[in-house]
Design a protein around this motif. Structure first.
Motif, PDB file in Angstrom:
ATOM      1  N   SER A 125      -0.247 -50.935 -26.186  1.00 60.75           N
ATOM      2  CA  SER A 125       1.099 -50.987 -26.751  1.00 60.75           C
ATOM      3  C   SER A 125       2.150 -50.929 -25.643  1.00 60.75           C
ATOM      4  N   LEU A 126       3.362 -51.262 -26.005  1.00 63.70           N
ATOM      5  CA  LEU A 126       4.472 -51.232 -25.049  1.00 63.70           C
ATOM      6  C   LEU A 126       4.664 -49.822 -24.506  1.00 63.70           C
ATOM      7  N   THR A 127       4.597 -48.831 -25.375  1.00 63.99           N
ATOM      8  CA  THR A 127       4.767 -47.436 -24.953  1.00 63.99           C
ATOM      9  C   THR A 127       3.663 -47.019 -23.993  1.00 63.99           C
ATOM     10  N   THR A 128       2.438 -47.437 -24.293  1.00 62.72           N
ATOM     11  CA  THR A 128       1.308 -47.093 -23.427  1.00 62.72           C
ATOM     12  C   THR A 128       1.503 -47.665 -22.026  1.00 62.72           C
ATOM     13  N   CYS A 129       1.986 -48.888 -21.956  1.00 66.15           N
ATOM     14  CA  CYS A 129       2.209 -49.523 -20.652  1.00 66.15           C
ATOM     15  C   CYS A 129       3.289 -48.790 -19.860  1.00 66.15           C
ATOM     16  N   VAL A 130       4.340 -48.372 -20.543  1.00 69.09           N
ATOM     17  CA  VAL A 130       5.421 -47.652 -19.865  1.00 69.09           C
ATOM     18  C   VAL A 130       4.924 -46.311 -19.336  1.00 69.09           C
ATOM     19  N   VAL A 131       4.179 -45.595 -20.171  1.00 74.94           N
ATOM     20  CA  VAL A 131       3.662 -44.280 -19.766  1.00 74.94           C
ATOM     21  C   VAL A 131       2.649 -44.424 -18.637  1.00 74.94           C
ATOM     22  N   MET A 132       1.758 -45.393 -18.745  1.00 70.80           N
ATOM     23  CA  MET A 132       0.730 -45.579 -17.726  1.00 70.80           C
ATOM     24  C   MET A 132       1.342 -46.003 -16.393  1.00 70.80           C
ATOM     25  N   ASP A 133       2.383 -46.797 -16.434  1.00 70.38           N
ATOM     26  CA  ASP A 133       3.043 -47.218 -15.200  1.00 70.38           C
ATOM     27  C   ASP A 133       3.566 -46.000 -14.436  1.00 70.38           C
ATOM     28  N   ALA A 134       4.176 -45.064 -15.152  1.00 70.05           N
ATOM     29  CA  ALA A 134       4.678 -43.848 -14.504  1.00 70.05           C
ATOM     30  C   ALA A 134       3.532 -42.965 -14.026  1.00 70.05           C
ATOM     31  N   LEU A 193      11.234 -38.703  -7.987  1.00 72.99           N
ATOM     32  CA  LEU A 193      11.205 -38.442  -9.429  1.00 72.99           C
ATOM     33  C   LEU A 193      12.407 -39.065 -10.125  1.00 72.99           C
ATOM     34  N   TRP A 194      13.568 -39.035  -9.472  1.00 72.75           N
ATOM     35  CA  TRP A 194      14.769 -39.638 -10.075  1.00 72.75           C
ATOM     36  C   TRP A 194      14.566 -41.140 -10.242  1.00 72.75           C
ATOM     37  N   ILE A 195      14.053 -41.799  -9.204  1.00 72.36           N
ATOM     38  CA  ILE A 195      13.815 -43.242  -9.283  1.00 72.36           C
ATOM     39  C   ILE A 195      12.759 -43.552 -10.341  1.00 72.36           C
ATOM     40  N   LEU A 196      11.727 -42.701 -10.423  1.00 75.79           N
ATOM     41  CA  LEU A 196      10.666 -42.885 -11.416  1.00 75.79           C
ATOM     42  C   LEU A 196      11.237 -42.828 -12.831  1.00 75.79           C
ATOM     43  N   HIS A 245      14.429 -43.214 -13.702  1.00 78.09           N
ATOM     44  CA  HIS A 245      15.384 -44.319 -13.874  1.00 78.09           C
ATOM     45  C   HIS A 245      14.651 -45.609 -14.244  1.00 78.09           C
ATOM     46  N   ASN A 246      13.596 -45.921 -13.523  1.00 81.43           N
ATOM     47  CA  ASN A 246      12.840 -47.144 -13.811  1.00 81.43           C
ATOM     48  C   ASN A 246      12.092 -47.047 -15.128  1.00 81.43           C
ATOM     49  N   GLY A 247      11.570 -45.840 -15.432  1.00 77.93           N
ATOM     50  CA  GLY A 247      10.817 -45.657 -16.667  1.00 77.93           C
ATOM     51  C   GLY A 247      11.664 -45.862 -17.911  1.00 77.93           C
ATOM     52  N   LEU A 248      12.911 -45.408 -17.845  1.00 79.26           N
ATOM     53  CA  LEU A 248      13.791 -45.541 -19.006  1.00 79.26           C
ATOM     54  C   LEU A 248      14.121 -47.004 -19.307  1.00 79.26           C
ATOM     55  N   GLY A 249      14.115 -47.846 -18.289  1.00 87.86           N
ATOM     56  CA  GLY A 249      14.462 -49.246 -18.519  1.00 87.86           C
ATOM     57  C   GLY A 249      13.276 -50.192 -18.533  1.00 87.86           C
ATOM     58  N   ARG A 250      12.068 -49.660 -18.307  1.00 96.87           N
ATOM     59  CA  ARG A 250      10.912 -50.545 -18.183  1.00 96.87           C
ATOM     60  C   ARG A 250      10.546 -51.230 -19.502  1.00 96.87           C
ATOM     61  N   VAL A 265       5.010 -56.716 -13.793  1.00 96.98           N
ATOM     62  CA  VAL A 265       6.437 -57.031 -13.683  1.00 96.98           C
ATOM     63  C   VAL A 265       7.124 -55.835 -13.035  1.00 96.98           C
ATOM     64  N   HIS A 266       7.853 -56.078 -11.959  1.00 95.64           N
ATOM     65  CA  HIS A 266       8.537 -55.002 -11.259  1.00 95.64           C
ATOM     66  C   HIS A 266       9.874 -54.720 -11.926  1.00 95.64           C
ATOM     67  N   THR A 267      10.202 -53.416 -12.005  1.00100.22           N
ATOM     68  CA  THR A 267      11.328 -52.956 -12.803  1.00100.22           C
ATOM     69  C   THR A 267      12.470 -52.435 -11.946  1.00100.22           C
ATOM     70  N   GLY A 268      13.683 -52.845 -12.268  1.00 99.21           N
ATOM     71  CA  GLY A 268      14.885 -52.241 -11.705  1.00 99.21           C
ATOM     72  C   GLY A 268      14.839 -52.034 -10.202  1.00 99.21           C
ATOM     73  N   ILE A 269      14.958 -50.766  -9.799  1.00 97.15           N
ATOM     74  CA  ILE A 269      14.937 -50.425  -8.375  1.00 97.15           C
ATOM     75  C   ILE A 269      13.554 -49.899  -7.978  1.00 97.15           C
ATOM     76  N   GLU A 270      12.536 -50.516  -8.554  1.00102.19           N
ATOM     77  CA  GLU A 270      11.171 -50.112  -8.224  1.00102.19           C
ATOM     78  C   GLU A 270      10.888 -50.271  -6.727  1.00102.19           C
ATOM     79  N   TRP A 271      11.582 -51.204  -6.079  1.00102.89           N
ATOM     80  CA  TRP A 271      11.390 -51.413  -4.643  1.00102.89           C
ATOM     81  C   TRP A 271      11.709 -50.141  -3.854  1.00102.89           C
ATOM     82  N   ALA A 272      12.548 -49.263  -4.440  1.00102.81           N
ATOM     83  CA  ALA A 272      12.956 -48.037  -3.736  1.00102.81           C
ATOM     84  C   ALA A 272      12.046 -46.852  -4.044  1.00102.81           C
ATOM     85  N   GLN A 273      11.016 -47.069  -4.884  1.00103.43           N
ATOM     86  CA  GLN A 273      10.184 -45.952  -5.329  1.00103.43           C
ATOM     87  C   GLN A 273       9.569 -45.169  -4.170  1.00103.43           C
ATOM     88  N   TRP A 274       9.082 -45.875  -3.152  1.00104.97           N
ATOM     89  CA  TRP A 274       8.391 -45.207  -2.050  1.00104.97           C
ATOM     90  C   TRP A 274       9.251 -45.116  -0.789  1.00104.97           C
TER      91      TRP A 274
END
Length: 314
Positions: free
Chosen positions: A89-98, A145-148, A150-155, A173-182
């Motif tokens: 599901s969409l929710t599962t993908c969002v949770v698993m990504d985080a 954690l802030w970036i995580l 932020h990206n999770g809310l819009g993923r 699919v890369h989300t928002g400012i995911e490039w800044a995650q690390w």
């Protein structure tokens, strides 16, 4: 229709790449374990260098890195291959990504704690250096954690259309400012690398001034630090470049990164433990200016990450 078909084909191809890289990463981790387990048994399990009983901080951190890396590689394979067989599901993908990012970050944070202990020891148990590194370390975690979040809310909104396509798994699919995650972790590793370089240069200048040419645990720590920090920084930078598609290399999951960091750290600790066992205790090797041999013997011992201060502690 043609655009959606092309998108579905592209996402399907992208999803297949991690299937192979995750298995390769697990194979790499298990192979390295079998190659080095004899040294682990000899220098870690029953090392006479542990003077504080069967368990201490150093031993715990080593086993955590060693076996968490194996569990992380197994997790990567299980998650990627199981998701390739159905449509979560969409929710599962969002949770698993985080979750994938958090379990990987836990490994990296443990490694960074180890490296902070080593820098702390090399700087004469300097509480100021320890405090600076600790504050920067906590700041990097906070920004991560802030970036995580932020990206999770819009993923969900970003991958919603891709999830509607008739393909299994979660879309790459890369989300928002995911490039800044690390980026926070990369910046902190850069700070630790700068500390290691500073100590190395200081030691080199002192050797040149005195004409001494010594080797020992201190030199081993310096050399390992330089190699490790350079390696881990390159890995994190490469990871960031892949996310923003600068390298034009398809995303191949976090598996290789998890494997590389875990293997490098475990080998580094075994190497230093081996050097400690084979180096006579009166010879600690070259120390920076103002750090006498007797003081080195009193304040540095094989306990935590090879050369961790006893009296000062971390």
């Amino acid at each position: 229709m043609a655009d959606k078909l092309a998108q579905a084909i592209a996402l399907s191809i992208s999803a297949k790449i991690p299937l192979y890289t995750s298995l390769a990463s697990l194979t790499w981790v298990l192979h390295d374990y079998l190659v080095t387990v004899r040294d682990e048994a000899r220098y870690i399990w029953v090392s006479s260098a542990f003077q504080t009983g069967p368990w201490n901080t150093g031993k715990f951190l080593f086993f955590w890195i060693r076996y968490y890396t194996i569990m992380l590689a197994v997790f990567d394979v299980a998650q990627i291959h199981s998701f390739s067989r159905f449509r979560p599901s969409l929710t599962t993908c969002v949770v698993m990504d985080a979750m994938i990012r958090v379990v990987g970050a836990i490994s990296l944070w443990a490694i960074e704690i180890i490296m902070q202990l080593r820098i702390y020891a090399l700087f004469h148990c300097s509480k100021r250096v320890a405090m600076v590194n600790a504050v920067l370390f906590l700041a990097s975690i906070g920004v991560f954690l802030w970036i995580l979040i932020h990206n999770g809310l819009g993923r969900a909104a970003v991958i919603k259309d891709a999830k509607a396509l008739p393909i299994p798994g979660c879309p790459v699919v890369h989300t928002g400012i995911e490039w800044a995650q690390w980026v926070p972790a990369t910046a902190f590793e850069g700070v630790l690398f700068a500390f290691a370089i500073y100590t190395s240069v200081e030691s080199m200048l002192e050797r040149k001034r005195t004409g001494e040419r010594k080797s020992g645990l201190f030199s081993v720590v310096l050399e390992d630090n330089i190699v490790y920090f350079f390696g881990i920084t390159c890995i994190l930078v490469f990871n960031n470049l892949m996310v923003v598609n600068v390298t034009h290399i398809p995303w191949f999951s976090y598996g290789p990164f998890h494997a590389a960091t875990g293997i490098m750290t475990a080998r580094m600790l075994i190497h230093l433990r081996k050097a400690s066992t084979e180096t006579p205790s009166p010879s600690m090797g070259f120390m920076p200016a103002g750090y006498s041999q007797s003081a080195a013997i009193q304040t540095m011992e094989w306990r935590s990450m090879g050369v961790t201060c006893i009296e000062e502690g971390f």
